[in-house]
Design a protein around this motif. Structure first.
Motif: not given
Ligand code: HEM
Length: 276
Positions: A230-232, A240-243
């Motif tokens: 989904m992210v891709e 990512g925003t958490g960069k």
């Molecule tokens: C458009 C929706 C989303 C996008 C584009 C997105 C993008 C990302 C990205 C790029 C990361 C990697 C860290 C970073 O570079 O910031 C991340 C990590 C993560 N996201 Fe999302 N995310 C989305 C939705 C969600 C949703 C709905 C959840 C539910 C809670 C979620 C939970 C997480 C978690 C738990 C991680 C950490 C995974 C790990 O370290 O194993 N994300 N996300």
């Protein structure tokens, strides 16, 4: 609808569930409001609510396994089924986000920078409770009010540890997986588990318990896979925003490194050594 209040006034649905308070927790940052931002906030909030229930159930599973009698094994298996069903909902829920066009996401993405799901303390707690403890990842949530709860989880016994203790009590010669475990100990543990996995009917309750844990692990892995896809689809190879919080890697490159995390590695590996 009555909810059996003991007071003279019967409690109302919206009072019991605090609906007005719940509906007051969604605050979009865009002005004028970007249409998809409300969807984005609600999907994330619903995840956090489910994580709260998952923690509650995993706590009960941990307590039951620590006692380890036959009725407690039944309880742990029964509640793990509930968590499996919640995890399935969590996997499915990603589709809601996929209904958002990448261009719609770009209309508000900058506003939430540097927030990222990477900073979800409850997600890290769930990982830690299953046995996926990572102090390095935990350190990134230092500013969150729940951070102390996560630190406690890292110190406390996790489900993999209590499950292995139970196996040892039942006569299985197993050593809990860890970075320190020797190859010889790993081999011994697999051979012990092979006895149960070759003949599940000899101890169906224990077998069902362990398979419930595998199912949990599988659902979490499926969530990770679906999330990275989904992210891709939303941001491609963008950072990512958490960069800056994820270390050297971020975005899908970081997420791909998480796909092999296994809470119960032996329960996967044992299949390779089963008798033909
Ligand atoms: C458009 C929706 C989303 C996008 C584009 C997105 C993008 C990302 C990205 C790029 C990361 C990697 C860290 C970073 O570079 O910031 C991340 C990590 C993560 N996201 Fe999302 N995310 C989305 C939705 C969600 C949703 C709905 C959840 C539910 C809670 C979620 C939970 C997480 C978690 C738990 C991680 C950490 C995974 C790990 O370290 O194993 N994300 N996300």
């Amino acid at each position: 609808m009555g909810y059996g209040s003991e007071g003279s006034e019967p409690i109302r649905y919206s009072e019991y569930l605090r609906v007005p308070e719940l509906l007051d927790q969604q605050h979009c940052l865009t002005v004028p409001e970007a249409h998809d931002e409300l969807q984005f906030i609600i999907v994330h909030q619903v995840y956090e609510l489910w994580f709260k229930l998952v923690r509650h159930e995993l706590d009960a599973i941990l307590a039951a396994l620590k006692v380890g009698g036959s009725s407690e094994i039944y309880t742990a298996t029964r509640l793990s089924r509930r968590v499996q069903e919640i995890f399935k909902v969590l996997v499915k829920q990603i589709h809601v986000l996929e209904s958002m066009r990448p261009s719609d996401f770009m209309a508000f993405r900058k506003k939430l920078n540097p927030a990222s799901g990477f900073q979800s303390v409850q997600f890290r707690e769930v990982e830690a409770m299953l046995g996926l403890k990572d102090a390095t990842l935990a350190a990134f949530t230092r500013e969150d009010p729940r951070h102390p709860a996560l630190l406690k989880r890292l110190e406390a016994e996790s489900i993999d540890e209590v499950a292995y203790e139970l196996l040892r009590q039942r006569g299985f010669d197993v050593v809990t997986p860890s970075a320190e475990r020797s190859e010889a100990d790993e081999e011994r543990s697999l051979l012990a588990l092979k006895v149960l996995y070759d003949k599940p009917d000899n101890d169906p309750a224990l077998y069902e318990l362990l398979e419930g844990l595998v199912e949990l692990d599988e659902q979490l892995i499926l969530w990770r896979r679906h999330h990275v896809m989904m992210v891709e689809r939303q941001i491609g190879d963008k950072p990512g925003t958490g960069k800056g919080t994820t270390g050297n890697l971020d975005g899908i490159r970081y997420l791909r490194t998480t796909l092999n995390r296994r809470a119960f590695p032996d329960l996967w590996a044992v299949r390779t050594v089963l008798s033909d």
